[in-house]
Design a protein around this motif. Structure first.
Motif, short mmCIF file in Angstrom:
data_model
loop_
_atom_site.label_atom_id
_atom_site.label_comp_id
_atom_site.label_asym_id
_atom_site.label_seq_id
_atom_site.Cartn_x
_atom_site.Cartn_y
_atom_site.Cartn_z
N GLN A 43 45.23 86.05 3.39
CA GLN A 43 46.64 85.91 3.01
C GLN A 43 47.53 85.91 4.26
OE1 GLN A 43 48.00 85.04 0.30
NE2 GLN A 43 50.17 85.48 0.70
N LEU A 44 47.17 86.72 5.24
CA LEU A 44 47.99 86.75 6.46
C LEU A 44 47.89 85.43 7.24
CD1 LEU A 44 47.61 90.43 7.71
CD2 LEU A 44 49.69 89.32 6.89
N LEU A 99 54.74 91.66 7.57
CA LEU A 99 55.34 90.34 7.29
C LEU A 99 56.57 90.11 8.16
CD1 LEU A 99 55.06 90.24 3.39
CD2 LEU A 99 53.46 89.40 5.10
N ASP A 100 57.37 91.17 8.36
CA ASP A 100 58.54 91.05 9.23
C ASP A 100 58.13 90.62 10.64
OD1 ASP A 100 60.23 91.93 7.21
OD2 ASP A 100 60.01 94.04 7.77
N TYR A 123 60.54 88.05 0.73
CA TYR A 123 59.11 87.92 1.07
C TYR A 123 58.37 86.94 0.16
CZ TYR A 123 60.05 92.02 3.93
OH TYR A 123 60.56 92.88 4.86
N LEU A 164 54.99 84.97 0.65
CA LEU A 164 54.14 85.72 1.58
C LEU A 164 53.40 86.83 0.85
CD1 LEU A 164 56.63 86.16 4.59
CD2 LEU A 164 55.20 84.20 4.03
N VAL A 175 52.94 79.68 6.84
CA VAL A 175 54.26 79.53 6.20
C VAL A 175 55.37 79.83 7.21
CG1 VAL A 175 55.82 80.53 4.47
CG2 VAL A 175 53.44 80.09 3.88
N GLU A 176 55.20 80.89 7.98
CA GLU A 176 56.26 81.31 8.90
C GLU A 176 56.26 80.51 10.20
OE1 GLU A 176 58.70 83.33 8.36
OE2 GLU A 176 58.05 83.92 6.36
N VAL A 236 50.40 83.48 5.60
CA VAL A 236 51.71 83.94 6.06
C VAL A 236 52.04 83.29 7.41
CG1 VAL A 236 52.96 85.97 6.95
CG2 VAL A 236 51.69 86.13 4.80
N ARG A 283 57.24 87.07 10.77
CA ARG A 283 58.46 86.27 10.66
C ARG A 283 59.21 86.25 12.00
NH1 ARG A 283 61.58 87.08 5.26
NH2 ARG A 283 60.01 85.56 4.63
N MET A 285 48.50 90.93 -0.51
CA MET A 285 49.63 91.38 0.31
C MET A 285 50.69 91.95 -0.64
SD MET A 285 50.05 91.57 3.47
CE MET A 285 48.46 90.71 3.63
#
Lengths: 699, 144
Positions: free
Chosen positions: A617-618, A582-583, B42, B45, A624-625, A621, A586, B1
């Motif tokens: 889900q990614l 996730l980092d 997070y 996410l 969203v990011e 992500v 981002r 996740m």
């Protein structure tokens, strides 16, 4: 005191006057004269040999001394004598290079000047391609500096060469004359065949001639580019020809036998045979390209992208493209290609899935699910996510604003044409450290260098226009590429390393984000300043597995702070294990890529494949990011003994249990064997941290 | 996740444990600020927070799982999970499992392997209404 001089190979040698005397005497003899000790003494008295002087410097002094004493004929003989030796040394260097290449462990390693990613094996054909590279570099530099001199004066030209030689900037792809890469519209080919670009093929009129003609056309186009050739309409056109042959509802009757031969092939088999013909042909090393294959990219679209790009599109018979059948064909091709890759190492096409995002998710749910499904099946491809169908990435390095979605009956769809004419890269780590050392505000220094880079690019552009005026660039004239939509690219490298030098933590912090925005903002500002009606600039973080290693090496040699052997091509440190998936998304999200108008693909390296739900889900992500361009990279295992290819990252072949395995991974967008990368690229591949999947429930 | 948190001071001491450093009392103390900060960072996410370990004080894990549920919002719901090394089942667990969506029980036994091994003694359960479904087999990934 003894004086040491520097020989051509860089070694020190005790200076003796005898060698010079000898050379001067020979020059006198060459013009039928004789130098007495007294004459020699007079000439030698002009020389000033200091400690650390180079052989070239001393010989230059001899030339001047001979002329100062009035021995003009002898000076001429001496100069010719030097030239003869220079030429001899060059031949010797080429010979040495050739012997090194022949002995190198693979083709990329043997290539000294600019390793090609698309060469698998070295042989006489690849060697023939390597030999003139140094010549091309000289020629390109000469062409460019002459133009800079005319446009901006000698001072700027000299400064460019100085920055280039000191590795503040890097000119990409100097070993080729052609402009860099392009995403082409195939409409001119569809209506006119290849005649307009110098070929003899008539327009394709059925599925068979489409496939054969397409292969030839891509080879022709690629031979006039130094980088990639993207054909974002490939599947759409193919779909049209399948419909012409088997009807608009062919995909509903895919199991129907349509072949009267003994093979009794179904529609599906006819189509996958076409895939096979095109894909295998284009992955072949090409004779006319020194055994390189072509760099070939294609795109897939979700429903909304398709509508946005091709709503107004009409085929020559007046028909619009059909989403339902194209949707089926896209899925069929992707699944076929994924399976085919377990049989053979197939690098091309590089695929990009274009998805529209809305409210933190993929708008076309069906395509979001399908994309996740393909990743979960182990397929390796890029995804481009945008909030607005006003931009498209059709090539591994390019993102372009779609300024014109119009359709023209001569040029086809307006939105897909893009490309980069030339890439010039700034080494940010060196530039910033140099500025700090010399008490110059680094922002001002970067702006100064970037300004020069824009002028250099404009000079390049003038040369290109000149070639076009002389009819040398038929791709532009025939409308395959729209020169007005081609970018001049400012590349960046060493950004993370520069930030580390300045003391920033490479994490998602307000300070680091500000640093990135400010720095890339400077480039974007210049890009806008230099933009005219005819010229556009973009900025990309170059995929620098090759240049990144060179920069690190040169900077270390010159005493700069160099934290790793290969500068990153990402906004994070590729080997940093403290950053989770996730980092990473981002750090390639909206805040960081705001001022990047070219490519910057997040290569999310994972040790294991995820489930479809996890990939789905990614994708959320990413939406969203605001991470708009990414791929997942899980090394595939290829067995060196039995040839088995497995989509997983394994230590042992699951088929024959051999431990003699190699891996396929993605470097600058291209999947190939790690052992076929150059040493530089292997280094980068080894440094990557493949995030271990957390031992956690599937959710 | 999933956001996974390793809880140190594990009392199980399974022979062959791959995280023996977690037997010690190491790392940062888990506080409301720390957990809240991580979840906030997070949120949107991640879909799940998993506590790995904590067998020395299971009631604490329960409390933290409850905090996670409080941090969840309707727009970004969070599931909770607990990985315990105790040889129990959902029925014989030392704490109420009502707040968890996933639980894993069973010590690591070298010969049988972890969750990825088809011989494993460890069991992963998923809440289905008021009952628990054994979903351990989902870890046994087939060839792609």
């Amino acid at each position: 005191m003894e004086t040491y001089i520097i020989k051509r190979d860089g070694k020190k040698e005790l200076f003796t006057i005898d060698k010079i005397k000898n050379a001067i005497s020979k020059a006198f003899l060459a013009v039928g004269a004789f130098a007495t000790e007294e004459t020699l003494g007079c000439i030698l008295s002009h020389l000033r040999v200091h400690n650390g002087a180079t052989v070239e410097e001393i010989q230059n002094q001899v030339e001047v001394a001979l002329m100062a004493e009035g021995y003009y004929q002898v000076a001429k003989a001496f100069i010719l004598y030097r030239q003869g030796h220079t030429e001899d040394r060059e031949t010797q260097q080429r010979l040495d290079f050739m012997m090194n290449y022949v002995q190198a462990s693979n083709a990329a390693e043997g290539s000294k000047f600019d390793a090609n990613a698309n060469v698998e094996h070295k042989n006489i054909a690849t060697l023939i391609g390597e030999l003139p590279k140094q010549g091309f570099i000289r020629l390109n530099r000469r062409l460019l500096t002459e133009r800079i001199k005319t446009m901006y004066g000698k001072e700027l030209s000299d400064r460019y060469m100085s920055l280039l030689n000191q590795h503040f900037i890097y000119k990409n792809d100097e070993t080729n004359l052609a402009n860099y890469c392009a995403s082409i519209t195939m409409y001119p080919w569809l209506i006119g065949g290849t005649k307009s670009i110098g070929g003899n093929a008539t327009p394709p009129h059925n599925l068979k001639s489409f496939c054969g003609g397409f292969i030839n056309m891509v080879f022709m186009v690629s031979s006039m580019l130094s980088g990639a050739c993207a054909t974002p309409e490939f599947l759409m056109y193919m779909n049209y020809f399948i419909e012409q042959e088997f009807g608009e509802d062919y995909y509903k009757r895919a199991d129907e036998v349509v072949d009267l031969s003994l093979k009794r092939r179904t529609i599906d088999k006819v189509i996958t045979d076409c895939f096979q013909q095109v894909v295998y042909s284009l992955n072949q090393p090409s004779g006319a390209r020194n055994f390189q294959s072509v760099f070939w990219n294609i795109s897939y679209y979700d429903r909304y992208y398709f509508q946005s790009l091709f709503d107004n599109f009409r085929f020559p018979n007046g028909e619009a493209p059909h989403w339902e059948s194209l949707n089926w064909l896209q899925r069929r091709f992707m699944n076929w290609f994924n399976e085919e890759r377990t049989r053979c190492v197939l690098t091309f096409p590089v695929e990009t899935m274009a998805l529209l995002a809305e409210n933190g998710d993929i708008k076309d749910k069906e395509y979001g699910d399908f994309t996740a499904e393909m990743y979960a099946k182990g397929h390796s491809f890029f995804t481009y996510v945008s909030d607005n169908a006003d931009s498209l990435s059709s090539c591994c390095r390019l993102r372009n604003a779609i300024t014109d979605n119009s359709f023209s009956y001569t040029l086809g769809a307006g939105g897909i044409s893009t490309g980069s004419k030339s890439v010039l890269t700034i080494n940010l780590n060196r530039a910033i450290q140099y500025a700090v050392r010399n008490n110059i505000p680094y922002q001002a220094y970067i702006e100064d260098v970037v300004d020069l880079m824009h002028k250099v690019q404009l000079a390049y552009n003038e040369n290109l226009k000149n070639l076009q005026e002389k009819g040398m660039l038929p791709l532009f004239d025939a409308g395959y590429i729209n020169i007005g939509r081609q970018y001049l690219t400012i590349g960046v490298n060493g950004l993370v390393e520069a930030a580390e030098f300045l003391g920033y933590e490479i994490k998602d912090t307000p300070e680091y984000a500000h640093f990135v925005q400010e720095l890339l903002g400077i480039i974007e500002k210049k890009n806008k300043e230099y933009r005219t009606r005819d010229v556009m600039f973009n900025c990309e973080m170059i995929p620098a597995e090759n240049v990144g290693v060179k920069h690190a090496k040169w900077d270390r040699e010159d005493g700069y702070v160099v934290p790793r052997d290969c500068y990153n091509s990402y906004f994070y440190i590729v080997e940093d294990k403290s950053l989770n998936v996730l980092d990473r998304f981002r750090l390639h999200g909206a805040k960081y890529i705001e001022h990047l108008t070219g490519g910057s693909a997040l290569h999310c390296n994972l040790e294991e494949h995820l489930s479809q739900e996890q990939y789905r889900q990614l994708l959320r992500v990413a939406a969203v990011e605001g991470c708009n361009y990414f791929t997942f990279n899980i090394p595939n295992t290829v067995c060196n003994d039995c040839g088995h290819i497995d989509k997983r990252y394994l230590k042992e072949c699951p088929h024959c249990h051999s431990k003699n395995v190699d891996y396929l991974t993605r470097v600058i967008g291209y999947m190939k064997r790690v052992s076929n990368f150059s040493e530089a690229r292997q280094k980068e591949a080894a440094q990557r941290y493949y995030a271990e999947k957390q031992k956690a429930p599937k959710c | 996740m999933t956001l996974a948190l390793n809880l140190s001071g594990c009392p199980c001491h399974c022979p062959g444990c791959h995280s023996q450093h977690l037997w010690e009392d190491i790392g940062e103390p888990l506080t409301n600020e720390l957990l809240g900060g991580l979840v906030e960072r997070y949120q949107g996410l991640i879909t799940c927070v998993c506590f790995m370990g904590g067998d020395a004080a299971p009631e604490e894990v329960l409390r933290w799982a409850q905090s996670v549920k409080q941090l969840a919002t309707t727009s970004s719901p969070l599931r909770t999970a607990w990985y315990s090394g105790r040889p129990t089942t959902p029925e014989t667990a030392p704490i109420s499992l009502a707040v968890f969506d996933y639980v894993k029980f069973g010590p690591y036994i070298e010969e049988l392997g972890g969750l990825k091994s088809e011989k494993t003694n460890q069991r992963l359960y998923k809440r289905v209404g008021e009952t628990w479904e054994d979903i351990t087999s989902s870890f046994w990934r087939k060839n792609l």
